[in-house]
Design a protein around this motif. Structure first.
Motif, PDB file in Angstrom:
ATOM      1  N   GLU A 196       1.022  -1.122   0.044  1.00 34.06           N
ATOM      2  CA  GLU A 196      -0.184   0.032  -0.038  1.00 34.06           C
ATOM      3  C   GLU A 196       1.002   1.095   0.122  1.00 34.06           C
ATOM      4  N   MET A 197       2.095   1.317   0.873  1.00 32.46           N
ATOM      5  CA  MET A 197       2.691   2.451   0.860  1.00 32.46           C
ATOM      6  C   MET A 197       3.611   2.530  -0.585  1.00 32.46           C
ATOM      7  N   LYS A 198       3.992   1.516  -1.053  1.00 35.11           N
ATOM      8  CA  LYS A 198       4.762   1.574  -2.087  1.00 35.11           C
ATOM      9  C   LYS A 198       4.060   1.913  -3.563  1.00 35.11           C
ATOM     10  N   SER A 199       2.552   1.488  -3.362  1.00 29.80           N
ATOM     11  CA  SER A 199       1.745   1.911  -4.725  1.00 29.80           C
ATOM     12  C   SER A 199       1.455   3.331  -4.588  1.00 29.80           C
ATOM     13  N   SER A 200       1.288   3.937  -3.228  1.00 32.37           N
ATOM     14  CA  SER A 200       1.096   5.288  -3.050  1.00 32.37           C
ATOM     15  C   SER A 200       2.340   5.976  -3.671  1.00 32.37           C
ATOM     16  N   ALA A 252       4.696   5.171  -5.814  1.00 30.06           N
ATOM     17  CA  ALA A 252       4.686   5.020  -7.137  1.00 30.06           C
ATOM     18  C   ALA A 252       3.517   6.070  -7.522  1.00 30.06           C
ATOM     19  N   PHE A 253       2.511   6.053  -7.301  1.00 33.81           N
ATOM     20  CA  PHE A 253       1.211   6.741  -7.881  1.00 33.81           C
ATOM     21  C   PHE A 253       1.646   8.293  -7.769  1.00 33.81           C
ATOM     22  N   ARG A 254       2.226   8.777  -6.583  1.00 34.14           N
ATOM     23  CA  ARG A 254       2.717   9.983  -6.566  1.00 34.14           C
ATOM     24  C   ARG A 254       3.813  10.567  -7.395  1.00 34.14           C
ATOM     25  N   THR A 255       4.831   9.458  -7.599  1.00 30.06           N
ATOM     26  CA  THR A 255       5.736   9.782  -8.589  1.00 30.06           C
ATOM     27  C   THR A 255       5.261   9.875 -10.093  1.00 30.06           C
ATOM     28  N   VAL A 302       6.487  -0.096 -10.035  1.00 33.57           N
ATOM     29  CA  VAL A 302       7.026  -0.954  -8.904  1.00 33.57           C
ATOM     30  C   VAL A 302       7.355  -2.285  -9.727  1.00 33.57           C
ATOM     31  N   ILE A 303       8.323  -3.025  -9.241  1.00 31.35           N
ATOM     32  CA  ILE A 303       8.538  -4.331  -9.686  1.00 31.35           C
ATOM     33  C   ILE A 303       8.364  -5.215  -8.604  1.00 31.35           C
ATOM     34  N   VAL A 304       8.001  -6.398  -8.971  1.00 27.83           N
ATOM     35  CA  VAL A 304       7.666  -7.725  -8.070  1.00 27.83           C
ATOM     36  C   VAL A 304       8.934  -8.507  -8.273  1.00 27.83           C
ATOM     37  N   GLU A 305       9.503  -8.851  -7.261  1.00 27.80           N
ATOM     38  CA  GLU A 305      10.839  -9.625  -7.342  1.00 27.80           C
ATOM     39  C   GLU A 305      10.669 -10.780  -6.163  1.00 27.80           C
ATOM     40  N   THR A 306      11.552 -11.354  -5.750  1.00 28.60           N
ATOM     41  CA  THR A 306      11.737 -12.369  -4.930  1.00 28.60           C
ATOM     42  C   THR A 306      13.032 -12.255  -4.143  1.00 28.60           C
ATOM     43  N   LYS A 323      14.626 -15.191   2.465  1.00 31.52           N
ATOM     44  CA  LYS A 323      14.404 -14.791   3.936  1.00 31.52           C
ATOM     45  C   LYS A 323      14.416 -16.026   4.974  1.00 31.52           C
ATOM     46  N   GLY A 324      15.401 -16.330   5.673  1.00 26.98           N
ATOM     47  CA  GLY A 324      15.580 -17.573   6.470  1.00 26.98           C
ATOM     48  C   GLY A 324      15.220 -18.920   5.755  1.00 26.98           C
ATOM     49  N   GLY A 325      15.882 -19.038   4.549  1.00 28.16           N
ATOM     50  CA  GLY A 325      15.759 -20.091   3.653  1.00 28.16           C
ATOM     51  C   GLY A 325      14.764 -20.300   2.952  1.00 28.16           C
ATOM     52  N   GLU A 326      13.724 -19.121   2.991  1.00 26.04           N
ATOM     53  CA  GLU A 326      12.309 -19.265   2.178  1.00 26.04           C
ATOM     54  C   GLU A 326      12.359 -18.508   1.167  1.00 26.04           C
ATOM     55  N   THR A 327      11.652 -18.502  -0.032  1.00 21.86           N
ATOM     56  CA  THR A 327      11.788 -17.463  -0.955  1.00 21.86           C
ATOM     57  C   THR A 327      10.277 -16.596  -0.711  1.00 21.86           C
ATOM     58  N   TRP A 328      10.376 -15.267  -0.628  1.00 23.50           N
ATOM     59  CA  TRP A 328       9.166 -14.439  -0.454  1.00 23.50           C
ATOM     60  C   TRP A 328       9.242 -13.635  -1.608  1.00 23.50           C
ATOM     61  N   ALA A 329       7.970 -13.110  -1.887  1.00 26.42           N
ATOM     62  CA  ALA A 329       7.797 -11.794  -3.068  1.00 26.42           C
ATOM     63  C   ALA A 329       7.930 -10.505  -2.140  1.00 26.42           C
ATOM     64  N   CYS A 330       8.643  -9.705  -3.012  1.00 26.50           N
ATOM     65  CA  CYS A 330       8.686  -8.370  -2.446  1.00 26.50           C
ATOM     66  C   CYS A 330       8.541  -7.364  -3.535  1.00 26.50           C
ATOM     67  N   ILE A 331       8.320  -6.185  -3.232  1.00 28.30           N
ATOM     68  CA  ILE A 331       7.765  -5.260  -4.037  1.00 28.30           C
ATOM     69  C   ILE A 331       8.538  -4.122  -3.834  1.00 28.30           C
ATOM     70  N   ASN A 332       9.377  -3.381  -4.913  1.00 28.53           N
ATOM     71  CA  ASN A 332      10.126  -2.436  -4.777  1.00 28.53           C
ATOM     72  C   ASN A 332       9.764  -1.167  -5.928  1.00 28.53           C
ATOM     73  N   GLU A 333       9.807  -0.005  -5.356  1.00 31.54           N
ATOM     74  CA  GLU A 333       9.289   1.172  -6.364  1.00 31.54           C
ATOM     75  C   GLU A 333      10.544   1.249  -7.238  1.00 31.54           C
ATOM     76  N   ILE A 334      10.365   1.498  -8.256  1.00 32.89           N
ATOM     77  CA  ILE A 334      11.391   2.041  -9.398  1.00 32.89           C
ATOM     78  C   ILE A 334      11.455   3.473  -9.567  1.00 32.89           C
ATOM     79  N   PRO A 335      12.667   4.142  -9.299  1.00 30.05           N
ATOM     80  CA  PRO A 335      12.453   5.420  -9.503  1.00 30.05           C
ATOM     81  C   PRO A 335      12.397   5.884 -11.007  1.00 30.05           C
ATOM     82  N   TRP A 336      11.417   6.781 -11.028  1.00 29.06           N
ATOM     83  CA  TRP A 336      11.128   7.247 -12.556  1.00 29.06           C
ATOM     84  C   TRP A 336      12.151   7.570 -13.222  1.00 29.06           C
ATOM     85  N   ASP A 337      13.262   7.925 -13.038  1.00 28.18           N
ATOM     86  CA  ASP A 337      14.344   8.087 -13.914  1.00 28.18           C
ATOM     87  C   ASP A 337      15.606   7.022 -13.720  1.00 28.18           C
TER      88      ASP A 337
END
Length: 159
Positions: A111-115, A117-120, A129-133, A136-150
């Motif tokens: 929610e914070m990352k989408s806001s 990205a919307f603001r940008t 944003v980009i969805v990556e993996t 963490k602790g031997g497990e694979t988790w999804a993570c979402i990272n904002e991509i700077p516009w430039d």
């Protein structure tokens, strides 16, 4: 294999150069718009003129409040993801997909990352944003990272 890698690199470089040429004006305007939102609304020449007169470069920023209002509206209208079944036979599958999507949203601070990205995107014209993996602790988790516009490029000819 190396010949193929060299050809791929050449193609990617050509695509990037074409993007750079096609979006030059838009990127210049995006940088200007980001400066305006950050209270940097005087150019060097005008600041020098004001300094020569002994006047401070006063900025009444009407852009930032508008961006804040639009970002607040996006926050208020945010919804949780939901998968819909194609047929009544697929309802259980759709429910499982919905739960998986909501799990990712809740565990990635989406929610914070989408806001952000919307603001940008309303300031510079695009954002994402980009969805990556990540491990963490031997497990694979999804993570979402904002991509700077430039920091990314896109196909300026696609829809």
């Amino acid at each position: 294999m190396e010949g193929s890698l060299m050809e791929d690199t050449k193609i990617l470089k050509q695509q990037f150069c074409a993007w750079q040429d096609a979006t030059r004006d838009a990127r210049i305007l995006a940088e200007r718009d980001q400066d305006y939102e950050d209270h940097h609304q005087w150019d060097a020449e005008d600041e020098a003129t004001l300094a020569a007169r002994g006047q401070p470069p006063v900025v009444v920023n009407r852009i930032k409040p508008k961006v804040n209002i639009l970002t607040g509206m996006q926050t208020l209208r945010r919804t949780m993801p939901r998968a819909l079944p194609r047929t009544p036979l697929h309802e259980d599958s759709a429910d499982a997909c919905t739960e998986a999507l909501r799990f990712v949203v809740q565990n990635t601070n989406f929610e914070m990352k989408s806001s952000a990205a919307f603001r940008t995107s309303i300031i510079s014209g695009y954002g994402g944003v980009i969805v990556e993996t990540e491990e963490k602790g031997g497990e694979t988790w999804a993570c979402i990272n904002e991509i700077p516009w430039d920091r990314y490029y896109y196909d300026p000819y696609s829809r």
